[in-house]
Structure formats: structure tokens, C-alpha cells
Design a protein around this motif. Structure first.
Motif, PDB file in Angstrom:
ATOM      1  N   ALA A   1       0.829  -1.205   0.000  1.00 56.10           N
ATOM      2  CA  ALA A   1       0.000   0.000   0.000  1.00 56.10           C
ATOM      3  C   ALA A   1       0.864   1.255   0.000  1.00 56.10           C
ATOM      4  CB  ALA A   1      -0.945  -0.016   1.200  1.00 56.10           C
ATOM      5  N   ALA A   2       1.902   1.236   0.808  1.00 54.13           N
ATOM      6  CA  ALA A   2       2.784   2.409   0.887  1.00 54.13           C
ATOM      7  C   ALA A   2       3.472   2.644  -0.454  1.00 54.13           C
ATOM      8  CB  ALA A   2       3.826   2.199   1.985  1.00 54.13           C
ATOM      9  N   ALA A   3       3.911   1.568  -1.057  1.00 48.18           N
ATOM     10  CA  ALA A   3       4.603   1.720  -2.343  1.00 48.18           C
ATOM     11  C   ALA A   3       3.658   2.292  -3.400  1.00 48.18           C
ATOM     12  CB  ALA A   3       5.159   0.363  -2.802  1.00 48.18           C
ATOM     13  N   VAL A   4       2.408   1.793  -3.412  1.00 46.28           N
ATOM     14  CA  VAL A   4       1.451   2.308  -4.406  1.00 46.28           C
ATOM     15  C   VAL A   4       1.174   3.785  -4.153  1.00 46.28           C
ATOM     16  CG1 VAL A   4      -0.905   2.111  -5.296  1.00 46.28           C
ATOM     17  CG2 VAL A   4       0.390   0.036  -4.768  1.00 46.28           C
ATOM     18  N   ARG A   5       0.989   4.130  -2.848  1.00 43.94           N
ATOM     19  CA  ARG A   5       0.704   5.550  -2.533  1.00 43.94           C
ATOM     20  C   ARG A   5       1.873   6.449  -2.884  1.00 43.94           C
ATOM     21  NH1 ARG A   5      -1.769   3.310   2.215  1.00 43.94           N
ATOM     22  NH2 ARG A   5      -4.005   3.114   1.768  1.00 43.94           N
ATOM     23  N   GLY A   6       3.060   5.862  -2.925  1.00 43.53           N
ATOM     24  CA  GLY A   6       4.251   6.664  -3.252  1.00 43.53           C
ATOM     25  C   GLY A   6       4.408   6.963  -4.733  1.00 43.53           C
ATOM     26  N   VAL A   7       3.559   6.376  -5.569  1.00 47.52           N
ATOM     27  CA  VAL A   7       3.700   6.593  -7.016  1.00 47.52           C
ATOM     28  C   VAL A   7       2.939   7.851  -7.429  1.00 47.52           C
ATOM     29  CG1 VAL A   7       3.215   5.634  -9.309  1.00 47.52           C
ATOM     30  CG2 VAL A   7       3.943   4.109  -7.446  1.00 47.52           C
ATOM     31  N   THR A   8       3.615   8.733  -8.114  1.00 50.95           N
ATOM     32  CA  THR A   8       2.998   9.982  -8.581  1.00 50.95           C
ATOM     33  C   THR A   8       1.927   9.695  -9.623  1.00 50.95           C
ATOM     34  OG1 THR A   8       5.255  10.812  -8.412  1.00 50.95           O
ATOM     35  CG2 THR A   8       3.619  12.301  -9.374  1.00 50.95           C
ATOM     36  N   ALA A   9       0.848  10.436  -9.558  1.00 47.79           N
ATOM     37  CA  ALA A   9      -0.195  10.299 -10.579  1.00 47.79           C
ATOM     38  C   ALA A   9       0.375  10.668 -11.936  1.00 47.79           C
ATOM     39  CB  ALA A   9      -1.378  11.207 -10.231  1.00 47.79           C
ATOM     40  N   ALA A  10      -0.118  10.000 -12.981  1.00 45.68           N
ATOM     41  CA  ALA A  10       0.410  10.254 -14.328  1.00 45.68           C
ATOM     42  C   ALA A  10      -0.741  10.318 -15.319  1.00 45.68           C
ATOM     43  CB  ALA A  10       1.378   9.139 -14.730  1.00 45.68           C
ATOM     44  N   ALA A  11      -0.522  11.102 -16.367  1.00 44.68           N
ATOM     45  CA  ALA A  11      -1.532  11.173 -17.425  1.00 44.68           C
ATOM     46  C   ALA A  11      -1.481   9.897 -18.242  1.00 44.68           C
ATOM     47  CB  ALA A  11      -1.267  12.375 -18.314  1.00 44.68           C
ATOM     48  N   MET A  12      -2.634   9.381 -18.628  1.00 47.28           N
ATOM     49  CA  MET A  12      -2.647   8.215 -19.498  1.00 47.28           C
ATOM     50  C   MET A  12      -2.532   8.651 -20.962  1.00 47.28           C
ATOM     51  SD  MET A  12      -5.119   5.508 -17.473  1.00 47.28           S
ATOM     52  CE  MET A  12      -4.590   4.126 -18.481  1.00 47.28           C
ATOM     53  N   LEU A  13      -2.442   7.675 -21.856  1.00 41.77           N
ATOM     54  CA  LEU A  13      -2.164   7.990 -23.266  1.00 41.77           C
ATOM     55  C   LEU A  13      -3.227   8.886 -23.888  1.00 41.77           C
ATOM     56  CD1 LEU A  13      -1.085   4.415 -24.326  1.00 41.77           C
ATOM     57  CD2 LEU A  13       0.392   6.418 -24.490  1.00 41.77           C
ATOM     58  N   GLY A  14      -4.465   8.712 -23.436  1.00 41.33           N
ATOM     59  CA  GLY A  14      -5.532   9.523 -24.007  1.00 41.33           C
ATOM     60  C   GLY A  14      -6.819   9.272 -23.239  1.00 41.33           C
ATOM     61  N   GLU A  15      -7.839  10.022 -23.601  1.00 46.59           N
ATOM     62  CA  GLU A  15      -9.101   9.919 -22.860  1.00 46.59           C
ATOM     63  C   GLU A  15      -9.774   8.568 -23.040  1.00 46.59           C
ATOM     64  OE1 GLU A  15     -11.929  13.139 -23.285  1.00 46.59           O
ATOM     65  OE2 GLU A  15     -10.254  14.571 -23.273  1.00 46.59           O
ATOM     66  N   ARG A  16      -9.708   8.039 -24.281  1.00 44.41           N
ATOM     67  CA  ARG A  16     -10.370   6.751 -24.531  1.00 44.41           C
ATOM     68  C   ARG A  16      -9.723   5.642 -23.718  1.00 44.41           C
ATOM     69  NH1 ARG A  16     -10.805   5.147 -30.594  1.00 44.41           N
ATOM     70  NH2 ARG A  16     -11.031   3.120 -29.545  1.00 44.41           N
TER      71      ARG A  16
ATOM     72  N   ARG B   1      -8.132   6.095 -20.890  1.00 36.58           N
ATOM     73  CA  ARG B   1      -8.476   6.331 -19.481  1.00 36.58           C
ATOM     74  C   ARG B   1      -9.904   5.861 -19.190  1.00 36.58           C
ATOM     75  NH1 ARG B   1      -8.152  12.181 -18.449  1.00 36.58           N
ATOM     76  NH2 ARG B   1     -10.370  12.073 -18.946  1.00 36.58           N
ATOM     77  N   ASP B   2     -10.809   6.135 -20.120  1.00 37.39           N
ATOM     78  CA  ASP B   2     -12.190   5.673 -19.927  1.00 37.39           C
ATOM     79  C   ASP B   2     -12.247   4.152 -19.875  1.00 37.39           C
ATOM     80  OD1 ASP B   2     -12.878   8.291 -19.946  1.00 37.39           O
ATOM     81  OD2 ASP B   2     -13.793   8.287 -21.951  1.00 37.39           O
ATOM     82  N   GLY B   3     -11.479   3.508 -20.730  1.00 39.21           N
ATOM     83  CA  GLY B   3     -11.422   2.043 -20.727  1.00 39.21           C
ATOM     84  C   GLY B   3     -10.905   1.533 -19.394  1.00 39.21           C
ATOM     85  N   PHE B   4      -9.887   2.201 -18.878  1.00 39.31           N
ATOM     86  CA  PHE B   4      -9.292   1.823 -17.602  1.00 39.31           C
ATOM     87  C   PHE B   4     -10.306   1.947 -16.471  1.00 39.31           C
ATOM     88  CE2 PHE B   4      -6.784   3.414 -13.827  1.00 39.31           C
ATOM     89  CZ  PHE B   4      -6.260   2.183 -13.466  1.00 39.31           C
TER      90      PHE B   4
END
Lengths: 495, 495
Positions: free
Chosen positions: A286-301, A303-306
Motif C-alpha cells: 500500500a505504501a509503495a502504491v501511494r508513493g507513485v505519482t499520478a500520471a496522465a494516461m495515453l488519451g481519454e479513450r 483512461r475511460d477504458g481503464f
């Protein structure tokens, strides 16, 4: 930030296909060394245009500059590696059996086999590698290396980059037969091209849904053609109790780095981590995941799929969030991690054994080897499978790897699947749905084999044989002559 | 004279498939030398039972004893040749790239690749080779050599022979894992088996209609599987004016012998002969055809198919009989030969460019090289294409062969396509509809490749690697290690 894709006009597509068809024979006749020079020239042109291409890729893919610079280097390395392979010549797979009048089954003629290009190849570019699996990526490089003209169906995720890259490639191929390479755009254009009788093979990297539809289309033609799709993969990783004891925290961090790399948008992202129950790594994970900076995905489609895959995952009874993923106000995504048990996994295969493209993964706890092996046996095809085990646990790791081999193309021990080396021994493939053709790889030297078919010449006089099959081995390539590999000339026989 | 085929009961098929699935892993783990011993044992058992098998084959196939004795010899030769190949080991395609911390794209792990069996294979036997393409034929031999259990769908044309051969094979495989080989009977049984998830590949030799239907079925599965169908082929032969002048009569007799051999029931039967107009060989051809004794075809269904194809052919305006074929009162068939021009051929492709299975062929006269090349370009895929040319006609023969290469798997100069040598350089395949997989052959050493897929081990310790990939090359097989082929052990590295 992404430009607009327009469907290529049908008259333009007709010209592209006609030119590709007319380029096929001259490109096939080009000596391998000359094709090598073409690939090198494409690599040099891409390197020379890095300063223009990388910022375009950054803008259209949201991927960071350093990653894109590295990816472009990988792309040109790949082109040069195929060039080296063309000069070496064993890819031609030459086999010569000289005539044998005393053969036990009766007189045997002189037989000489080599591989020849299939003809024009339609390559569907991927979104997640705007260089290495796009316009001048591995599929294009291996098809051109094989001597096949390429019609490249651009990915709508990076249209401007695709056009600019295509211009660079086309200019670098000025000395190649006209029609050797061209860009096409649009979904309908891609389908129309795939159905055209002048196209002799397809290659694709992307989702299971899109890839299967195209594969079925290729198979539905009056003349079905080989279709090499690299589709979906869960890339499961299995950790034994001894590995947890010896280096559990390292494994937890390594796993989180791997599944969040590039915002989880790799085909080799580990989407499942099997841990023994009572592993005690939940906090660390959990700590490792929380330590990861948010990032933009390749595109909106994408991200919507995700988010829609995530929704389905989170709705499964028995699946609990360890860290909930989130979409920030600016659209960037922070990674998520879920947990469940093997019985839950097995009871919900349709949802939980499906790739979720993006920065999320599922930790599955198991009770003993029976559950571990049952989970391994339940897998569909994958590009990779990973095992972390202690040195005194070969009795578990051995049978586990044996099972996983039925379901994966690459087996990794004590490592992580992301990062696919461009290397002769690499196999980037696997049983369906990892690929539509489990015999083939889309990365590494043997990717060229997808676009070559054997032809055998029987009793042909020297001057009618292609140069690689003549007595005089003027290319100096390795050939299997009467059962022995040699680079020498054949001594004159009475044929 | 043919016995009755019954559908295998569904409980029996379930047992066969379950046993094949459970045999897959132990058979794959068997060292190649042990699999070689199994193949040799099958060959010995078949040879030892020749006196029982050949008369059965004669009764069910109507083929003459000498041909069947020769075919059985070919079948056991083939099994022994795969055994030799297994002992030699290069079929494993081993590539080892040792770790490279200084690789230009970043540290590279240790990667070791080899091929492993696909899993249980469903083989559909053919009618026209009751030994060489049936129960213990090339598909079975190459699948077993690869380490794949075989479920053999018997051909209804020779059910008793199929059962007896299967008994011989099963007894010879007593030491193999249970489930390594089994017979199944009936059309619906074949379809059900092909759709079963435990079957991982299909192989077939037969008609375009049946083969395409099965290929589509294999592709329609939730997990599509490789399907290797050898379907239809016209095997065109082209004769230049110089060849007519130099040895026209010899060519005429050679052609007639080739297309009437085995009552024209070979997949390599030349179904088209292109002669220059004014060739003056009509009488010679007619006399040769009339000199061929009538022969019984494989069965009534095959004969009915032949007469119906002939009817369609004869109905085409512009197609004239040179010698009309006839079905005698006792059911035997005497061969037929028809004639037309290139324009007629091109105007009636759907009828005239289709295989007619049986002792009939079509002589097509052409005016000049333009018509010759146009006819070559109009061809679909073929197993073979043949050119007869004079030594001073390379300017015609060269471009003609170049065109034919796009449409055929084997190119024969100054010979005939019937008689497929079992030899490493042989390629018995070709673009669709000759086969459903233009990359593969069903005859010769490389037929084994159809049933093998690559797997790459990354950073696996020695004891978790399969023997062919370990540092110590205990099998003594050729391996490509860091770019160099060697049969030596790897010197200990610090991995």
C-alpha cells in the motif's frame, strides 16, 4: 493535444495498395545487403529527427521525454539489428539437398529451399509505444527486413507524430522501390485494406477486442492471410513463501514499480501477484502504491477504458481495494491495487482473468501449493509469467514453471516482466489471447519469420536459381548443404 | 469393399481427449532421444505388419499393391527421418543470449529460448495416401516428433485399414505416456474434437471445401488454434516453344504419365499444361492418354466428384475434349484431356482454375509471352508450378519463374510435380488454397515446426531450466550462443 485522424480517401488507398503490390517483386529481388542499407538509412533518419519527433510524441501520448527518447533509441537499434541479420543471412534458412540417384525411396532430384517475402503487409500501429510499436516499429522493421512492402495503418492516438514519422521513413526510403512504404489512416480504411487481395499478411498490437475482430476479418477473406496480433496479457507473478521471507519487501516494491511503470500501459504489466496467505506485505504494498505519482494516461479513450475495467473489477464480491485508484481533476491517474483469494479469482474468471490496461493490479492470496497450481492451470495465454522462489523451493518452482510454460511465452525467475530486451533469444508472444499466432514473436530477431514463406526449387539450372541457392555462395551466407552447415561454395556437380 | 465408419461415441471421445491432454506434459518432458525411439518403434511395427496392412489397403483404396508397398516404405522412412532429426537436435532452435550488463539499451538479462510442443494435435487423415497421409503419415509423425499427443480422425475411405494401423501404432507406443495416440471416427466426432479446448492444433489433407470449413471452425473457437490444411492445387506446367522443339514428344508423354499416375489422385497432379499455339503435339498427347489403362478410383464418392467436376469443365464454351474420359461398366475410369486457349481460361477462372481431382487435365494454348505471363499472374496458390524451357530461353523462363514463385511452394524445371521427395529441402506447401498456412510444409524435416512454439526463460537458475537450455549441453545439440552456433558447453558464468 492530439491532432485529428481522417480516413484516407479511397482513391488514395487504392494508389497505396497498387504501389505496394508493384513494389513487392523488386523489393523481394533486392539483395539482403541492399535491404539492410535501407533499414540503416531509416534508423539514421529517425535519429537525425529525434529533436522534432520526441516533442510531438510527448504532446500526443502524454509520455515523458526521457521515456520517449529511450524508446526512439530502441526503435532505431531494432532497425539496425535487422540490418545486421540481413547481412549475416541465416534468416534465409537455405537448405540444399543435392540430387541423389541412389536414394532408398528412388532417385531424388536436386532440391534447394529458401524463404521469400509474403508480399505487402498491413501493419496496425499501437498507441502505447508511439515509436517502438508504431510507424517505424518492430512490425514495420521486420516486414521491411523480410522484403515486404508495408502499408502502415496509423494509430489515432498520435496522428501528427505518425504523419511526421512516415515522412521521415518515406524520405529515407527514396532509393527503395516506389510503394515500399505508405501511411493510411482511419478504422474503415484499415478494414478495407485488410480485405484487399493485394495485402498478404497483417500485424497488430492492441486490445483483444480489436485484435480478434481484425484477425477474424483476415480469416474471412476468400484468400485468408496470416494475421499476427499481439493482444492481451495478464502477466501473472507468483511468489513462494520462501521468497517472501527472504526478500518480501524488495518484491513488493519491485512489483509496484513494474505494474505502475508508464502508467501501467505496457503489454507486459504484471496484472496479478500471487502471495501466500499471511504474507504480511499489505502495508508495504500500500505504501509503495501511494508513493507513485499520478500520471496522465495515453488519451481519454484509454483512461475511460481503464476506469470502466476498474469498475467491473471492484464490483466482484470478494475483491477488496488495498489502495483505491483515483482520477485527479487534471485527468491524471493515481494507481490502485486490489486484493482477493484464489477461490474468488477462480469463481470470477471472466472478470478477474481479463487484462485491465492501466495502473492497477490484483494481489491474490493462496493457501498452499494446490491453490497455487490451480491458479496457474486456470490461466489463459500470456506474454509472460514470473516466479519468485527461494533457493530451497525448487519442488514448488519446478512444477509451477512447468505449468506456466503452457500459458506463457516468456518465463521470468526472480525478476519482472516489463522491459522487453531486443535480443535474438527474446520471445515476445504466447498462446491466445496473448497473440493470435503462438508460433511467432513480435520482438527480437525471429520476428522476421512472420513475413517469410519457404519456396523449393527442383532441378533448376544455376542461372534460374536466386543467388542464395546457387552453387557459388556469393553472399557468403550459412547454408545447410546435404545435412552440413557451411558458408562455402558448392563444388561443381554434374547437374 | 470398404468397411463401415461409425461415429466414435461421445464418452469415448471424451476419454480420448482427456488422455491426450494428460499425456501432453509427460510427452513434452521426454528427452528427444526417447521420442526418437518411439518413432522408430512405430516404423518397425508398421514394417513388420506390412503383409497384413498392404492387402487391407488394396481392398479399401483400389490402389495397386506395388504402389502401396512403396507408400508404406515411404511412411516408415519418414518416421525414421524424424527420429534422426530428434537425435540431432537443431529442431529445438535453441538460442542463448547470456546476460549483458553493458548493453546499449540498458542491462540485458540472461535469455534462453527453445521450442516446446503445442499440445494435443487433431490430425485429419486423407483418402488418397492410405499410409503416407493417413493414420501413421507425415502429420502424425511430425506431431509426435514435436512431442504432441495425436488424436487421429480416420478417413472414412479406409476404415478397417485405419483401425488396424492404429492398433499397430498403439502397440508400438506401449512405452509412451498413456494418451499419446488414439483413433477417432466420424465427421461429427472430428468437428467436436476440433472445437474442444484441449486440442491445440489441427492438421488436414483433403479438399478445399472440407479443409476451409475445418479451418474456419478452428478459427472460430474462443481460443483459435493453428490449423494446417493442405487443400487444392492445380500444379500448372508451362512449356516454351524451344522446349517443344527440343523435346516436345518427351514432354507430352511425361505430362500424361504425371497427370494419370495413381488415377490422377495426387495433390501434385499437373492439372494445367500451357503449350505454345501451333505446338503440334495434339496427336501425341491424345495417343498417350489413350494408351493409359483404365483404373479404379479410391471410392465412389471420389469418382462422383470427378465426373461432376468434369461435367462443369466440359460445359465451358471454348473447352474442347482432346480425349474424352470414360467410366467403364466395372466402374474403372479412363483418363481424359481437354483443351482451350488462355483467353478462355481467363474468362472462366471460377471453373477452369479449380482443381479437378482425378485423371483429367487441361491443355491451354498461349500466343506469345504476354499471354503466358497473364496466365501465370492469374493463378491462385499452388503446391507446385513447373517450367519446361530451352537453354536459350532464359529471358522467358526467368520472368516466368519469378511470377510463379508468388503462386507456388515448389518450382520444378524440366520435370514433373508428382513424386514428392522426403528430404530436408522439400517444401510441400504454398499460398492459399494450396494450404491454409503458407509458412509451413507437410512433407520434409521442417514439417515438425508446425507443432512447436518458442518459449524464452529469463534469468532462470540452471536447475529450473529444461536440459537443452542448461550451461552443460548434455544433449550435445547445436545452439546459437551469443551469436555463434556451437555444440559445446557454456563456460561457467557468474549468473
Amino acid at each position: 493535444m492530439v491532432g485529428t485522424t481522417t480516413e484516407t480517401r479511397s482513391e488514395t488507398l487504392e494508389n497505396v495498395l497498387a504501389a505496394a503490390a508493384s513494389a513487392a517483386r523488386p523489393l523481394a529481388e533486392l539483395p539482403p545487403r541492399d535491404r539492410a542499407a535501407l533499414l540503416t538509412s531509416v534508423a539514421e533518419a529517425l535519429d537525425a529527427n529525434a529533436a522534432a519527433l520526441v516533442p510531438l510524441a510527448e504532446r500526443e501520448s502524454n509520455l515523458p521525454e526521457a521515456r520517449l527518447t529511450g524508446e526512439l533509441a530502441r526503435t532505431t537499434f531494432q532497425l539496425r539489428q535487422f540490418a545486421t541479420q540481413l547481412r549475416e543471412g541465416s534468416f534465409l534458412d537455405v537448405v540444399i539437398d543435392t540430387a541423389d540417384p541412389g536414394h532408398p525411396l528412388g532417385p531424388k532430384p536436386d532440391l534447394r529451399r529458401m524463404v521469400v517475402p509474403l508480399g505487402p503487409v498491413l501493419v496496425f500501429a499501437a498507441s502505447n509505444f508511439p515509436f517502438a510499436f508504431s510507424v517505424a516499429g518492430g512490425d514495420t522493421a521486420s516486414a521491411l527486413a523480410a522484403g515486404c512492402p508495408v502499408v502502415l495503418k496509423a494509430h489515432p492516438g498520435h496522428p501528427e507524430l505518425s504523419r511526421r514519422t512516415a515522412e521521415v521513413v518515406t524520405a529515407a526510403l527514396a532509393d527503395a522501390p516506389r510503394g515500399t512504404f505508405a501511411l493510411a489512416e482511419g478504422l474503415e480504411t484499415g478494414r478495407a485494406a485488410l480485405l484487399d487481395p493485394r495485402i498478404k499478411a497483417g500485424a497488430f498490437t492492441g486490445s483483444v477486442t480489436a485484435g480478434r475482430a481484425l484477425s477474424d476479418l483476415a480469416g474471412s477473406r476468400p484468400e485468408p492471410i496470416p494475421f499476427y496480433g499481439e493482444l492481451g496479457s495478464l502477466n501473472p507473478a507468483f511468489v513462494t513463501p520462501g521468497a517472501v521471507r527472504a526478500r518480501g519487501e524488495e518484491i513488493a516494491s519491485g512489483f509496484v514499480s513494474s505494474f505502475t511503470l508508464g502508467a501501467g500501459q505496457f503489454c507486459t504489466k504484471p496484472g496479478l501477484l500471487f502471495l501466500p496467505s499471511g504474507h504480511g506485505l499489505a502495508d508495504r504494498l500500500a505504501a509503495a502504491v501511494r508513493g507513485v505519482t499520478a500520471a496522465a494516461m495515453l488519451g481519454e479513450r484509454i483512461r475511460d477504458g481503464f476506469t470502466s475495467s476498474l469498475g467491473a473489477l471492484a464490483d466482484v464480491p470478494g475483491v477488496e481495494p488495498i489502495v483505491s485508484p483515483a482520477v485527479e481533476e487534471d485527468g491524471r491517474v493515481s494507481p490502485g491495487l486490489f486484493g482477493c483469494t484464489v477461490p474468488t479469482l477462480l469463481a470470477n474468471r471472466d472478470t478477474l482473468l481479463r487484462e485491465c490496461f492501466g495502473p492497477a493490479s490484483l494481489v491474490v492470496t493462496y493457501e498452499g501449493n494446490d491453490e497455487l497450481f490451480a491458479a496457474a492451470d486456470a490461466l489463459e495465454g500470456n506474454l509472460t509469467a514470473t516466479v519468485h522462489a527461494g533457493p530451497d523451493e525448487r519442488d514448488t518452482a519446478g512444477p509451477l514453471l512447468e505449468r506456466l510454460r503452457d500459458h506463457a511465452g516468456r518465463l521470468i525467475v526472480d525478476g519482472w516482466p516489463t522491459g522487453v530486451a531486443v535480443s535474438p533469444a527474446m520471445h515476445h508472444g504466447g498462446p491466445y489471447p496473448a497473440t493470435t499466432s503462438p508460433l511467432h514473436t513480435s520482438v527480437g530477431a525471429t520476428a522476421i519469420r512472420r513475413f517469410l514463406r519457404p519456396v523449393c526449387y527442383q532441378n533448376a539450372p544455376q542461372e534460374l536459381l536466386p543467388p542464395p541457392l546457387r552453387d557459388r555462395n556469393e553472399l557468403g551466407i550459412p547454408r545447410l548443404v546435404d545435412g552440413r552447415v557451411t558458408t562455402e561454395h558448392l563444388t561443381a556437380k554434374e547437374n
